[in-house]
Motif scaffolding. Structure first.
Motif, short mmCIF file in Angstrom:
data_model
loop_
_atom_site.label_atom_id
_atom_site.label_comp_id
_atom_site.label_asym_id
_atom_site.label_seq_id
_atom_site.Cartn_x
_atom_site.Cartn_y
_atom_site.Cartn_z
N ILE A 19 8.76 6.05 -6.61
CA ILE A 19 8.20 4.75 -6.96
C ILE A 19 8.31 4.53 -8.47
N GLU A 20 7.94 5.55 -9.23
CA GLU A 20 8.00 5.43 -10.68
C GLU A 20 9.45 5.28 -11.16
N ALA A 21 10.35 6.05 -10.59
CA ALA A 21 11.75 6.01 -11.03
C ALA A 21 12.41 4.67 -10.74
N HIS A 22 12.08 4.07 -9.60
CA HIS A 22 12.68 2.78 -9.25
C HIS A 22 12.07 1.64 -10.05
N GLY A 23 10.87 1.82 -10.54
CA GLY A 23 10.27 0.85 -11.45
C GLY A 23 10.28 -0.57 -10.95
N LEU A 27 10.92 -2.06 -7.31
CA LEU A 27 9.92 -2.02 -6.24
C LEU A 27 8.73 -2.92 -6.58
N PRO A 28 8.08 -3.44 -5.56
CA PRO A 28 6.84 -4.17 -5.80
C PRO A 28 5.78 -3.23 -6.37
N ASN A 29 4.69 -3.78 -6.83
CA ASN A 29 3.58 -2.95 -7.32
C ASN A 29 2.75 -2.48 -6.14
N PHE A 30 2.74 -1.18 -5.91
CA PHE A 30 1.97 -0.62 -4.81
C PHE A 30 0.62 -0.14 -5.32
N LYS A 31 -0.41 -0.45 -4.55
CA LYS A 31 -1.75 -0.05 -4.90
C LYS A 31 -1.96 1.41 -4.52
N LYS A 82 0.83 -1.20 0.00
CA LYS A 82 0.00 0.00 0.00
C LYS A 82 0.86 1.26 0.00
N ARG A 83 0.64 2.12 -0.99
CA ARG A 83 1.36 3.39 -1.04
C ARG A 83 1.08 4.23 0.20
N GLU A 84 -0.10 4.11 0.72
CA GLU A 84 -0.50 4.90 1.89
C GLU A 84 0.56 4.81 2.99
#
Length: 439
Positions: free
Chosen positions: A422-426, A429-433, A391-393
């Motif tokens: 988050i976008e830059a690390h692509g 990183l896991p996929n965050f909702k 969770k991005r939260e």
């Protein structure tokens, strides 16, 4: 044959220190040293170096490289972890460059702060993969974690896997000798007690022949503060909060909201704070390694003296049942430090013997020290929550509660910064909702 597996063995100098120490340990003779790294050239370099070191030391161990991680781990009795996920490029560069666009400056960025949060997020999934392999092929092995962020990674292993884990750092054993050296004080026969959290543990007691040495330490430190030196942040913290902290000033400058501030740029010079120290150090280490590579990797006369790294002493204690005291990073189970959260990782004295790592009860820290520790623990726990829930939260919350980030940026900027990172690390990183309330 008993086996010590080294994950991240391409870190050649650190592998030399830890495994060179083990080569000098009588109870480890006959072991296999299993080396694993995703950088095959650095893996080969470390293998060559250790083979040369083995010959020059007359050690009776077997050195073997593996390209299959599970095979490297199979049957291991001890696993040493010294990885860095993402390396200098691209990850460290991203961790420093993007925050700069928001006016957020860092020194090391490997523990908490925005850099530490994102280093945790890209490392935790890899650690969980290690644990999954270990649960299958070496479930009883001890996992000796040297990788930062220490508290977040060790806490994840202890709370979410079945692997016996302890976090190891050399800041504790170096703290008091270095302090005494810097103040021109005699260190012989000094007794001390340290506890807290990694990189933010406290010298609670320091004495010699029953005499409290803190008054003299503080007197000399106050005089030294009149000129610039490398420990100005630590001495300032000791002056204001009463106790000396284990980790360096360049680290501690970013663990608190007091030292790196855009509205007070003069503080950088006043406290001699090395902004961008870690990226600069990375570049220097890469350049130095290329210069010294031949002297280390192919040196058939390579020598080694046992260092103060804990790993070999721990393994020796477990193998021989001769107790050895370390300061380990362990869960605060049973209230080892009674005024810190039970699910936090604390750095406390531990006795190591054949039964493993046995943490010692500390009790309450002085209130102001526990309060400073909790400001960092808040971010550590929320970072783990983010990694485990996706969770991005929780990433946003970890950053908002980080002492340095929260003191410099608005909530909107913190969220925007996290999204950009988050976008830059692509794929690192896991996929965050995305949570609707934060869109």
């Amino acid at each position: 044959m008993s086996k010590i597996t080294f994950l991240g063995a391409g870190s050649t100098i650190f592998a030399k220190n830890v495994l060179g120490d083990c080569m000098l340990t009588p109870s480890v003779q006959g072991f296999e040293f299993a080396l694993y790294d995703i950088d095959l050239q650095r893996l080969k370099d470390s293998e060559n170096m250790l083979e040369n070191l083995k010959k020059s030391l007359g050690s009776h161990v077997t050195v073997k490289s593996y390209t299959d991680r599970k095979e490297a781990l199979k049957g291991a009795k001890y696993v040493v972890n010294a990885i860095q996920v993402g390396g200098y490029k691209p990850s460290t560069v991203i961790d420093f460059d993007i925050p700069k666009k928001y006016g957020l400056r860092q020194t090391i960025g490997d523990t908490i702060g925005i850099g530490g949060i994102f280093r945790s997020l890209r490392t935790i999934p890899v650690m969980l993969d290690f644990a999954k392999d270990m649960e299958e092929v070496c479930p009883d092995a001890w996992f000796l974690n040297y990788t930062n962020p220490m508290a977040s990674l060790t806490g994840t292993m202890l709370r979410y896997t079945g692997i016996k884990t302890v976090g190891l750092c050399h800041s504790v054993q170096a703290a008091v000798p270095d302090l005494f050296k810097s103040l021109n004080m005699d260190y012989d026969d000094v007794q001390w007690k340290i506890a807290g959290i990694n990189h933010l543990a406290w010298l609670l007691e320091v004495s010699k022949d029953g005499e409290d040495l803190y008054p003299e330490i503080k007197k000399r430190a106050a005089l030294k503060q009149q000129e610039q030196h490398d420990d100005m942040v630590r001495f300032e913290l000791m002056n204001r909060f009463g106790y000396y902290v284990t980790e360096s000033s360049e680290h501690n400058a970013e663990y608190h909201p007091y030292f790196i501030k855009n509205n007070y740029p003069e503080l950088i010079e006043k406290f001699n704070i090395p902004i961008d120290e870690y990226p600069r150090r990375c570049v220097e280490q890469i350049e130095d390694w290329e210069k010294m590579r031949e002297d280390v990797v192919n040196n058939q006369n390579l020598s080694h003296k046992r260092t103060h790294e804990y790993a070999s002493y721990m393994i020796e204690a477990m193998e021989t049942d001769q107790p050895f005291r370390i300061h380990g990073n362990v869960l605060n189970t049973g209230g080892l430090i009674s005024n810190l959260p039970a699910n936090a990782v604390v750095e406390v004295p531990c006795l190591v013997d054949r039964n493993g790592v046995n943490p010692c009860y500390v009790g309450d820290l002085p209130g102001q020290l526990a309060a400073l520790n909790r400001t960092n623990i808040n971010t550590q726990l929320l970072t783990i929550e983010a990694a485990m829930t996706g969770k991005r939260e929780h990433i946003y919350q970890a950053a908002m509660l980080d002492p340095h980030t929260g003191s410099e940026l608005s909530i909107d900027d913190i969220i925007s910064l996290c999204d950009e990172l988050i976008e830059a690390h692509g794929e690192m990183l896991p996929n965050f909702k995305r949570e609707e309330s934060f869109v």
